[in-house]
Each structure stands twice: as C-alpha cells, then as structure tokens.
Write a protein that holds these residues in place. Structure first.
Motif, PDB file in Angstrom:
ATOM      1  N   CYS A   1      10.711   3.139  -1.269  1.00 11.18           N
ATOM      2  CA  CYS A   1      10.955   2.318  -1.930  1.00 11.18           C
ATOM      3  C   CYS A   1      12.223   2.446  -2.650  1.00 11.18           C
ATOM      4  O   CYS A   1      12.878   1.475  -3.108  1.00 11.18           O
ATOM      5  CB  CYS A   1      10.325   3.246  -3.323  1.00 11.18           C
ATOM      6  SG  CYS A   1       9.809   2.128  -5.021  1.00 11.18           S
TER       7      CYS A   1
ATOM      8  N   ARG B   1      13.838  -1.643   4.670  1.00  6.03           N
ATOM      9  CA  ARG B   1      14.018  -1.741   2.774  1.00  6.03           C
ATOM     10  C   ARG B   1      13.867  -1.190   1.770  1.00  6.03           C
ATOM     11  O   ARG B   1      13.527   0.234   2.607  1.00  6.03           O
ATOM     12  CB  ARG B   1      12.653  -2.653   2.897  1.00  6.03           C
ATOM     13  CG  ARG B   1      12.386  -3.971   1.467  1.00  6.03           C
ATOM     14  CD  ARG B   1      12.744  -3.308   0.158  1.00  6.03           C
ATOM     15  NE  ARG B   1      11.901  -2.123   0.041  1.00  6.03           N
ATOM     16  CZ  ARG B   1      11.336  -2.069  -1.483  1.00  6.03           C
ATOM     17  NH1 ARG B   1      11.224  -2.934  -1.921  1.00  6.03           N
ATOM     18  NH2 ARG B   1      10.632  -1.327  -2.116  1.00  6.03           N
TER      19      ARG B   1
ATOM     20  N   LYS C   1      16.665   0.061  -9.095  1.00  2.95           N
ATOM     21  CA  LYS C   1      15.646   0.433  -9.820  1.00  2.95           C
ATOM     22  C   LYS C   1      14.579  -0.125 -10.636  1.00  2.95           C
ATOM     23  O   LYS C   1      15.230   0.295 -11.838  1.00  2.95           O
ATOM     24  CB  LYS C   1      14.537   1.505  -9.532  1.00  2.95           C
ATOM     25  CG  LYS C   1      14.671   2.026  -7.556  1.00  2.95           C
ATOM     26  CD  LYS C   1      14.666   0.996  -7.011  1.00  2.95           C
ATOM     27  CE  LYS C   1      12.854   1.074  -7.346  1.00  2.95           C
ATOM     28  NZ  LYS C   1      12.090   0.162  -5.832  1.00  2.95           N
TER      29      LYS C   1
ATOM     30  N   HIS D   1       3.406  -3.008  -3.082  1.00  2.00           N
ATOM     31  CA  HIS D   1       2.888  -3.424  -4.616  1.00  2.00           C
ATOM     32  C   HIS D   1       1.845  -3.993  -5.266  1.00  2.00           C
ATOM     33  O   HIS D   1       1.776  -3.133  -6.591  1.00  2.00           O
ATOM     34  CB  HIS D   1       4.498  -3.887  -5.216  1.00  2.00           C
ATOM     35  CG  HIS D   1       5.748  -2.769  -4.883  1.00  2.00           C
ATOM     36  ND1 HIS D   1       6.135  -3.421  -3.666  1.00  2.00           N
ATOM     37  CD2 HIS D   1       6.444  -1.650  -5.490  1.00  2.00           C
ATOM     38  CE1 HIS D   1       7.267  -1.967  -3.845  1.00  2.00           C
ATOM     39  NE2 HIS D   1       7.235  -1.426  -4.428  1.00  2.00           N
TER      40      HIS D   1
ATOM     41  N   GLU E   1       6.152  -0.391   1.675  1.00  2.01           N
ATOM     42  CA  GLU E   1       7.143   0.649   1.451  1.00  2.01           C
ATOM     43  C   GLU E   1       6.240   2.198   2.707  1.00  2.01           C
ATOM     44  O   GLU E   1       5.280   2.381   3.088  1.00  2.01           O
ATOM     45  CB  GLU E   1       6.574   1.415   0.039  1.00  2.01           C
ATOM     46  CG  GLU E   1       7.572   0.074  -0.793  1.00  2.01           C
ATOM     47  CD  GLU E   1       8.113   1.291  -1.705  1.00  2.01           C
ATOM     48  OE1 GLU E   1       8.487  -0.204  -3.004  1.00  2.01           O
ATOM     49  OE2 GLU E   1       7.164   1.587  -2.979  1.00  2.01           O
TER      50      GLU E   1
ATOM     51  N   ASP F   1       7.174   5.214  -6.634  1.00  2.00           N
ATOM     52  CA  ASP F   1       5.932   4.638  -5.707  1.00  2.00           C
ATOM     53  C   ASP F   1       5.036   5.505  -5.335  1.00  2.00           C
ATOM     54  O   ASP F   1       4.513   5.153  -3.817  1.00  2.00           O
ATOM     55  CB  ASP F   1       6.237   2.836  -4.967  1.00  2.00           C
ATOM     56  CG  ASP F   1       6.326   2.698  -5.815  1.00  2.00           C
ATOM     57  OD1 ASP F   1       6.445   2.452  -7.922  1.00  2.00           O
ATOM     58  OD2 ASP F   1       6.456   1.573  -5.732  1.00  2.00           O
TER      59      ASP F   1
HETATM   60 MN    MN Z   1       8.453   0.369  -4.468  1.00  2.00          MN
END
Ligand code: MN
Ligand code: PEP
Length: 307
Positions: free
Chosen positions: A44, A68, A73, A245, A271, A282
């Motif tokens: 994340c 990723r 954020k 998510h 993630e 997360d």
């Molecule tokens: Mn996340």
C-alpha cells in the motif's frame, strides 16, 4: 443514479464507447489489455528502501508484471500516515497512538521524491514498471520522472485539476471508480480525458458501497458484474480489478482475484507485503509473499483456460 442509455452513448460518451479503438495502454514495456493478464502488485505504502526492494523481488519471482506502491496516500482519517515515519523500515506498532498526523504538503513533497527514487530503482532492478497514485496536480512533473503509470484513486475520480493535468502526460492512467458512483459516471470521467485527447487509460474496479459487506471493516463489495458491463460499453478500455481495497480482507483477496480473471478482467491490482500485519497502511487486506506466489499459479491456470 442513472444507468447508461442509448442517448448517453450517442451524446455523452461517444468517444470512450468507440469500438476497436487502439489505445496503446503501455506502462514501461508492459501492454495492458492485451493477451496477457497484467498483475500489479506491491505494498500500500512505500515505507523504506529495504521494504520495497524486498517486496519487488518477491512479487517479480512470483510472476507479477508491475510494481505498485503508494507514495502520496489520501487517507480517510488523518492518522496512520507513513510520511512522518523514520525511513528505516523499523517495526511499526499498529496502534493509533504510535501514528503521526499527516504532515504539511510541502513536507510530503520533500520525502516523496526520495521515496519515488528508490521505488523506481526497485522497479528497474526487477524489471517491473511502476504505478503509483497521484493526489496533487502540481506533483505531476516530479512524479512523471519516476512512475510508468499514474493511478487516480477512487476519492479523486472527479478531480478536475487532476483530469486537466493528467491529460497532458503521455503516460497511461489507471482510473479507479468511486465506491458510490455508477459506471455511467466512470465513463463520463473517461470521456473528459477523451475530449482532451487523452485515451491511454485503463479502468480499475475497487468495489461499490452497499448496506452490508460480510466484513465489519469494509465499506465496499467487489462488483464483478462491472467487468462484463464495462466490456460491453467500452470494449477497448482494459479493466483491472482491485480485490484488496474492495474486500478489505486478506482472506477474500485470492478468491476474488480468481473470480475476476475468470470473468474476463485484464489484470489485478493486489496489495502484497512481506509482513502484512505490520503494513503501515491497510494491514487487513495485504497478502503475504507466499500467498501471492500460490495465487499467481492459480491465476495462470485460469488465464490459460479462458484467454
Ligand atoms: Mn492500500
Ligand atoms: C490504494 O490503491 O492504495 C488506495 C488507497 O486506493 P483507493 O483509492 O482504491 O482507496
């Protein structure tokens, strides 16, 4: 909220709904929406150099095609922001009192570029193009030096500053649908890009708001039906599913990933963290590197059958 009508297709979203459009959604050397499923994986939040290199190595070995990671954020609440953390990959307690408040934007910019630089370095080392969310339009030129693809988070789907700014970049976009918005609205956002001459983007489905989600921590449920629906209305736009998510629950990520590929998604955004429970942000949905490796074996098998 309205569904898509014939009149919409003719008058409101004529460009994004064009069939057989060659969009060339290419991040680095990875073609999105082609024959191969694209797997975007990583943490994340890019927490430290050591963390991103470790995760990049693990996801690359497992078969991921892109890395990723979050630098900026946009959080629902002002706690838990990683940008004030020491940059050493130290053990992080997941209680709210140990979390710093969000830093002023100029402080974010200071640490962001440093973190982007080693994020890109990790991507280069493991030959994974990188994708990251853009939150501030005026960070575009700085971010463009590092990222291969820009993610628009669900909170920013309608952000006109971002739409204007991102229309000027050649890099591809990953547009997430807001949890409370219809496909009609998502196609409207895409049409804003089209109208400005920008057409190399993919959609990302990350769940819709519903009264109950089978999960106390979650606010959304994955809309698998969005895959065939988007393929029907905008067949040339790749569709990426974010099972992390949308479910917000580690154990749901693998089954929903498999369902998404079986339903025709062009790729996944997952993630992955080397110590999922200790992820700065997360921790409930991140999956571990071993689970990710096993999942990709199943994804490969499913892709072979249906593609
Ligand atoms: Mn996340
Ligand atoms: C993310 O991708 O890490 C993220 C926070 O995305 P979303 O906009 O879907 O919440």
């Amino acid at each position: 909220m309205k569904d898509i009508s014939e009149s919409d297709i003719n008058n409101n979203i004529p460009l994004v709904t064009q069939k057989d459009k060659n969009r060339n959604v290419i991040a680095g050397n990875v073609a999105i929406g082609g024959q191969d499923v694209v797997i975007m994986a990583g943490p994340c939040t890019v927490e430290s150099k050591q963390q991103i290199f470790e995760i990049a190595k693990a996801v690359q070995e497992a078969g991921a095609t892109m890395l990723r990671g979050g630098i900026f954020k946009p959080l629902t609440f002002p706690y838990g922001d990683p940008l004030g953390k020491p940059d050493a990959g130290t053990t992080v307690k997941n209680d709210i009192h140990s979390r710093p408040k969000v830093l002023p934007i100029h402080e974010m910019f200071k640490t962001a570029e440093k973190r982007l630089a080693y994020f890109k370095e990790a991507g280069e080392k493991y030959r994974l193009p990188i994708v990251s969310e853009i939150v501030y339009a005026d960070s575009l030129s700085m971010m463009a030096k590092y990222v291969d693809m820009f993610q628009i988070g669900y909170r920013h789907m309608f952000n006109m500053d971002l739409i204007e700014a991102l229309s000027t970049t050649d890099k591809p976009l990953l547009i997430k649908r807001h949890v409370g918005e219809s496909l009609r609205s998502l196609l409207g956002v895409a049409e804003h890009f089209e109208a400005r001459g920008k057409n190399n983007f993919a959609f990302c489905e990350r769940g819709v708001s519903v009264p109950h989600t089978h999960n106390v921590n979650s606010r959304a449920i994955l809309d698998i039906q969005a895959i065939p629906a988007l393929k029907e209305y905008a067949p040339s736009v790749p569709v990426i599913i974010d099972p992390s998510h949308s479910t917000f629950k580690r154990n749901y990520v693998a089954p929903m990933s498999k369902a998404a590929i079986a339903a025709g998604a062009d790729g996944l955004l997952i993630e992955v963290h080397h110590t999922p429970e200790a992820a700065w942000i997360d921790p409930l949905n991140a999956i571990g590197c071993d689970d990710f490796r096993l999942l990709l074996k199943d994804i490969e098998a499913i892709s072979k059958i249906i593609r």
